[in-house]
Design an enzyme around this catalytic site. Structure first.
Site, PDB file in Angstrom:
ATOM      1  N   ASN A 211       0.859  -1.182   0.000  1.00 41.26           N
ATOM      2  CA  ASN A 211       0.000   0.000   0.000  1.00 41.26           C
ATOM      3  C   ASN A 211       0.893   1.229   0.000  1.00 41.26           C
ATOM      4  OD1 ASN A 211      -2.528  -1.219   0.162  1.00 41.26           O
ATOM      5  ND2 ASN A 211      -2.396  -1.436   2.375  1.00 41.26           N
ATOM      6  N   LYS A 290      12.416 -16.364  -8.812  1.00 42.63           N
ATOM      7  CA  LYS A 290      11.830 -15.247  -9.562  1.00 42.63           C
ATOM      8  C   LYS A 290      10.927 -15.790 -10.677  1.00 42.63           C
ATOM      9  CE  LYS A 290      13.207 -11.243 -12.246  1.00 42.63           C
ATOM     10  NZ  LYS A 290      14.306 -10.571 -12.903  1.00 42.63           N
ATOM     11  N   ILE A 308      -5.727  -6.896  11.930  1.00 40.75           N
ATOM     12  CA  ILE A 308      -4.971  -6.844  13.187  1.00 40.75           C
ATOM     13  C   ILE A 308      -5.748  -6.065  14.247  1.00 40.75           C
ATOM     14  CG2 ILE A 308      -2.781  -6.123  14.240  1.00 40.75           C
ATOM     15  CD1 ILE A 308      -1.574  -6.340  11.351  1.00 40.75           C
TER      16      ILE A 308
HETATM   17  O1  C5P Z   1      -8.109  -0.993   5.971  1.00 39.20           O
HETATM   18  P1  C5P Z   1      -9.117  -0.346   6.879  1.00 39.20           P
HETATM   19  O2  C5P Z   1      -9.646   0.943   6.318  1.00 39.20           O
HETATM   20  O3  C5P Z   1     -10.143  -1.258   7.411  1.00 39.20           O
HETATM   21  O4  C5P Z   1      -8.234   0.136   8.139  1.00 39.20           O
HETATM   22  C1  C5P Z   1      -8.846   0.712   9.261  1.00 39.20           C
HETATM   23  C2  C5P Z   1      -7.963   0.472  10.464  1.00 39.20           C
HETATM   24  O5  C5P Z   1      -7.745  -0.937  10.648  1.00 39.20           O
HETATM   25  C3  C5P Z   1      -6.571   1.077  10.416  1.00 39.20           C
HETATM   26  O6  C5P Z   1      -6.328   1.575  11.702  1.00 39.20           O
HETATM   27  C4  C5P Z   1      -5.654  -0.089  10.107  1.00 39.20           C
HETATM   28  O7  C5P Z   1      -4.376   0.061  10.689  1.00 39.20           O
HETATM   29  C5  C5P Z   1      -6.395  -1.273  10.711  1.00 39.20           C
HETATM   30  N1  C5P Z   1      -6.208  -2.532   9.973  1.00 39.20           N
HETATM   31  C6  C5P Z   1      -5.536  -3.586  10.555  1.00 39.20           C
HETATM   32  N2  C5P Z   1      -5.394  -4.779   9.870  1.00 39.20           N
HETATM   33  C7  C5P Z   1      -5.902  -4.921   8.641  1.00 39.20           C
HETATM   34  C8  C5P Z   1      -6.574  -3.869   8.014  1.00 39.20           C
HETATM   35  C9  C5P Z   1      -6.705  -2.673   8.719  1.00 39.20           C
HETATM   36  O8  C5P Z   1      -5.071  -3.458  11.695  1.00 39.20           O
HETATM   37  N3  C5P Z   1      -5.727  -6.077   8.004  1.00 39.20           N
END
Ligand code: C5P
Length: 400
Positions: A211, A290, A308
């Site tokens: 990202n 690769k 997470i």
């Molecule tokens: O990707 P999203 O918009 O849902 O992210 C919202 C919050 O969730 C952010 O704080 C991001 O750090 C957390 N998040 C995460 N694990 C993920 C996707 C998002 O902790 N797989």
């Protein structure tokens, strides 16, 4: 919002050590942050850097001599610290520390330190043998007992060619140490676990998906939490940023590694802040070699990564959970939706076009009481605004 040092009066003492050349940069940083800086040089300090340099950088007269007639009442040792927020001695030589520890007052800087009515911070700088000498270590204990704050020293290469303890901290770290010292301790005694930066999901040894995230907002928030007195552990994806002063950092690449590190440490923390732009999917398989280009098209099978933040918030006794929502439209709806869906106490929302990659940001905070827009500002100022709001929401700590 103003910078943490604007309108603060700081007296900078410079004693005799080669690190004095770095104090010129420190003075520049303080002035840039809005502080009113008055420099006092010892005779030894003046051998290394002249008063002219410090006068040009601070924009104020520089003082060396206790008998200087420029102060109307001839009391520079009293007047300079009256109304000052702090005296900061950098570099502090072994000799000067010894004088301070024993309450000596035989030049302007030592007299001023004894006569001060504000906090005193020192950044020691000396050869490693001088630092390790029992006499210096005894003085360090005396100084600490007297409530004097030590910034550093650091370990590493020394001007004398030796390697060891006794290097003065870099100007940026001394600056940050002073800012932290002067900041309100809104998160004193709190333990904050955070994620920041992007994650990188490998496809093969040289390719992957990620990202876009500079990590700047997360790092600024880690810095603001540390300034507010919290113990901060930052689990970081790959970014090109230095670890903020006073923050511990674990480096990870993938969402799975980030997840593992967070789950390993979360129980010991009372606040979790997920700032990372975690990749939602990862390749089902990572090729060991690769991948060669063959046909006109290729596809990579992806599988969902764990969320997470939602996982932490769903623990049986979760910490206070803060999430981020970076959206390109309908911010209120999506941010509030994430707060409810992930069971978070607070969500920090921003439109990607307002903050991504840059040094400034404009955010709105969402909690059970509603939405709270913060003014557009630098990321560190925005981070301080988030910390202030967060600190107000925390349950009072049980008395020990
Ligand atoms: O990707 P999203 O918009 O849902 O992210 C919202 C919050 O969730 C952010 O704080 C991001 O750090 C957390 N998040 C995460 N694990 C993920 C996707 C998002 O902790 N797989």
């Amino acid at each position: 919002m103003t910078s943490s040092l604007s309108n603060r009066k700081i007296v900078v003492g410079v004693t005799g050590g080669i690190a004095a050349y770095k104090t010129a940069e420190l003075v520049r940083l303080l002035v840039k942050a809005g502080a009113e800086v008055h420099v006092v040089l010892t005779e030894g300090g003046a051998h290394f850097v002249t008063a002219v340099t410090f006068q040009a950088l601070s924009g104020n007269p520089v003082w060396t001599d206790a008998w200087d007639a420029r102060m109307d009442n001839n009391m520079a040792h009293i007047d300079l610290t009256r109304g000052a927020d702090a005296v900061l001695v950098a570099p502090a030589s072994a000799d000067f520390m010894s004088k301070l520890a024993h309450g000596m007052a035989n030049d302007l800087l030592s007299t001023l330190c004894l006569a001060r009515d504000c906090p005193l911070l020192i950044a020691p700088a000396m050869n490693r043998q001088m630092w390790e000498n029992p006499a210096t270590q005894r003085n360090v204990r005396l100084l600490r007992d007297d409530g004097i704050a030590l910034l550093g020293p650091d370990a590493g290469d020394q001007a004398c060619g030796e390697v060891g303890n006794g290097r003065m901290l870099e100007p940026e770290d001394i600056f940050e140490g002073l800012v932290a010292f002067l900041s309100p301790k809104l998160l004193a005694g709190r333990r904050v676990l955070m994620t920041a930066g992007p994650t990188f999901e490998a496809i093969d040894p040289v390719r992957g998906i990620t990202n876009i995230s500079s990590g700047k907002m997360g790092y600024a928030l880690a810095q603001a939490c540390a300034r507010a007195g919290a113990e901060v552990l930052l689990v970081s994806g790959p970014v090109a940023l230095d670890t903020p002063y006073g923050v511990s950092r674990i480096d990870v690449h993938s969402a799975s590694q980030m997840h593992q590190a967070v789950m390993h440490h979360v129980a010991a923390h009372d606040i979790f802040i997920g700032v990372a732009a975690v990749a939602d999917y990862r390749p089902v398989e990572v090729a060991t070699d690769k991948i060669k280009k063959t046909g006109a098209e290729m596809s990579v099978a992806l599988t969902r990564n764990p969320d997470i933040l939602a996982g932490v918030a769903a623990l049986p006794s979760p910490p206070f959970c803060v999430g981020f929502a970076a959206e390109s439209r309908a911010l209120d709806e999506y941010a509030e939706g994430k707060r409810v869906a992930k069971k978070l106490q607070l969500v920090v929302g921003n439109l990607v076009q307002d903050g991504m990659g840059g040094d400034d940001n404009r955010v709105t905070l969402y909690d059970a009481a509603g939405r709270h827009p913060l003014p557009a500002a630098s990321k560190i100022e925005v981070a301080q605004g988030i910390v202030e709001h967060l600190a107000r929401m925390l349950p009072a700590r049980a008395p020990h």
